[in-house]
Design an enzyme around this catalytic site. Sequence first.
Site, PDB file in Angstrom:
ATOM      1  N   TYR A 118      32.957 107.484  67.199  1.00 29.18           N
ATOM      2  CA  TYR A 118      32.712 107.118  68.598  1.00 29.18           C
ATOM      3  C   TYR A 118      31.406 106.343  68.652  1.00 29.18           C
ATOM      4  O   TYR A 118      30.446 106.708  67.977  1.00 29.18           O
ATOM      5  CB  TYR A 118      32.586 108.385  69.450  1.00 29.18           C
ATOM      6  CG  TYR A 118      32.129 108.104  70.876  1.00 29.18           C
ATOM      7  CD1 TYR A 118      33.060 107.895  71.887  1.00 29.18           C
ATOM      8  CD2 TYR A 118      30.767 108.010  71.180  1.00 29.18           C
ATOM      9  CE1 TYR A 118      32.642 107.618  73.174  1.00 29.18           C
ATOM     10  CE2 TYR A 118      30.350 107.729  72.473  1.00 29.18           C
ATOM     11  CZ  TYR A 118      31.292 107.538  73.461  1.00 29.18           C
ATOM     12  OH  TYR A 118      30.880 107.244  74.736  1.00 29.18           O
ATOM     13  N   GLU A 206      31.864 100.985  75.384  1.00 23.41           N
ATOM     14  CA  GLU A 206      32.325 102.232  74.767  1.00 23.41           C
ATOM     15  C   GLU A 206      33.440 101.894  73.798  1.00 23.41           C
ATOM     16  O   GLU A 206      34.489 101.388  74.215  1.00 23.41           O
ATOM     17  CB  GLU A 206      32.811 103.233  75.819  1.00 23.41           C
ATOM     18  CG  GLU A 206      33.126 104.590  75.197  1.00 23.41           C
ATOM     19  CD  GLU A 206      33.577 105.626  76.230  1.00 23.41           C
ATOM     20  OE1 GLU A 206      34.562 105.365  76.959  1.00 23.41           O
ATOM     21  OE2 GLU A 206      32.941 106.693  76.301  1.00 23.41           O
TER      22      GLU A 206
END
Length: 398
Positions: A118, A206
Site C-alpha cells: 500500500y 492512493e
Amino acid sequence: MNLHEYQGKEILASFGVRIQRGIVAHNAKEAVDAAKQLTQETGTGWHVIKAQVHAGGRGKGGGVKLAKNLKEVEELAGSIIGMNLVTPQTSAEGKKVHQVLIAEDVYYPGDSETSEFYMSVLLNRATGRNMIMYSTEGGMDIEEVAEKTPHLIFTEEIDPAVGLMPFQARKIAFNLGLSGTAFKEMTKFVSALYKAYVESDSSMFEINPVLKTSDDKIMAVDAKVTIDDNALYRRKTYAEMRDLREENPIEVEAKAVGLNYVDLDGNVGCMVNGAGLAMATMDLIKMAGGEPANFLDVGGTADAKRVEEAFRIILKDPNVKAILINIFGGIVRCDRVAQGVVDAYKNMGDAIQVPIIVRLQGTNAEIAKEIIDNSGLAVHSAVQFKEAADKVEELLAN
Ligand code: GDP
Ligand code: MN
C-alpha cells in the site's frame, strides 16, 4: 477533483511511474480490440476487466474480473459496462459503470512470488508537510489495517525545502522488506511517484496495490488520484478529465451558478452568507436537535435572483423539510435581502412547499423583519440566532 483509475494512471505514467498497462473501453467490441492491442504490446494473454467509477472496493463488488481469453473479455466487459456497481464505498444504489479499463494481467499465472503493498502520498495537515504513507499490507482495506495492525503502517514526512531525499526512498524500500532489483525498482518508483504528486498539483495519491511482480518490477496496479481544485486553472489538461457523471448532480448545478453548496444527509436546508456563518448555522441546527441538509454559502450579493437560485438548488434535495435563511447584513442591507426573499418566494409560486424561517441581523434588520412579517407569505422571521433554530425544530415537529 477525483479522477478515474485510468486517468490517474495516465498522469503517473507521464511522470515515469511504472503502471499496469491498460486501455479504456466503452463497449464489448472496444474491449476486445483493446485486449488484442495489449497482447501485441505486452505479450499478455490474460486481461483484467476493471470498472471505472469513482469508488474504491471495486474488486469486492464484482467490478474487477480476470479474463483468460478474448471470449471472456467480451462477456465480462459486456456484463460490467452498464451495471450498477455496489461496493463498500458506494451508496446502496451503487454507481453506474460507463466504461471499463482493459488491463494486462500482471499477476502471472501460478505465481507465488508477487507481493502487494500500500502506498499513498498526502498532506499531513498537523505538520503542514507532505508525507508518504505505506504498508506491507497492500490490496486490503487500509482502514482495517490501521485498526487491527497499526504497526504495519509507516509514514515518511518530506521537508518541502529539500524534497524527497534518496535515503528516504531507500528507507521505504527497506521497510517493505525488499532487496536486490526490487529494492532499486522501489526507490525509483517512490521518487517518481513523489515527483508526480508535487508536479501535478495533487492533493492525494492512493496506490493500492503497488505490486512487486515475480520478475521484480514495481508497478501501480490501482491509482486513486485527487487533483487540488484550486490548481485546475493552471492544469487545463487535468481539468478536462473531470467526469461530471460521477459527481453529485445538485453540487454540479450549484457550481455552475456560482454557489458554494455541499450536499448533506439532514432535512433542514440552509441558506447563509459567509462560510463561517454557514458552519455556525449548521452547528446551531444540530444543537436544536436537527440535521442540516446542506452547506450553502450564497456569498456577498444576496439579491432576489441569487436567493431564488439558492432556493431552487436547496429544493432539489427531496429530504429538505424546512429552510433556514440566516443572513448577516454587513455590506449587504437586510431589507434588500428580505425583499429578495419575498420576491423569490412569489416568483417560485408552488415550488416552495416547506416552511421557511428567516433570520436577518445587521444593517436595517428591523425594516427587514417588517417586510417579511407584512408580506403575507408563509415565511417566519426570527431575530435571534437560537430563536431561528428553535423555530425550525418546532415547525418540523408539527
Ligand atoms: P479496487 O478493488 O477498487 O481497489 O480495485 P483494484 O484496482 O485495487 O483491484 C482489485 C484487485 O484486483 C487487486 O487487489 C488485485 O488483487 C486484483 N487484480 C488487479 N490487477 C490484477 C491482475 O493483473 N491480475 C490478477 N489476477 N488480479 C488483479
Ligand atoms: Mn485498489
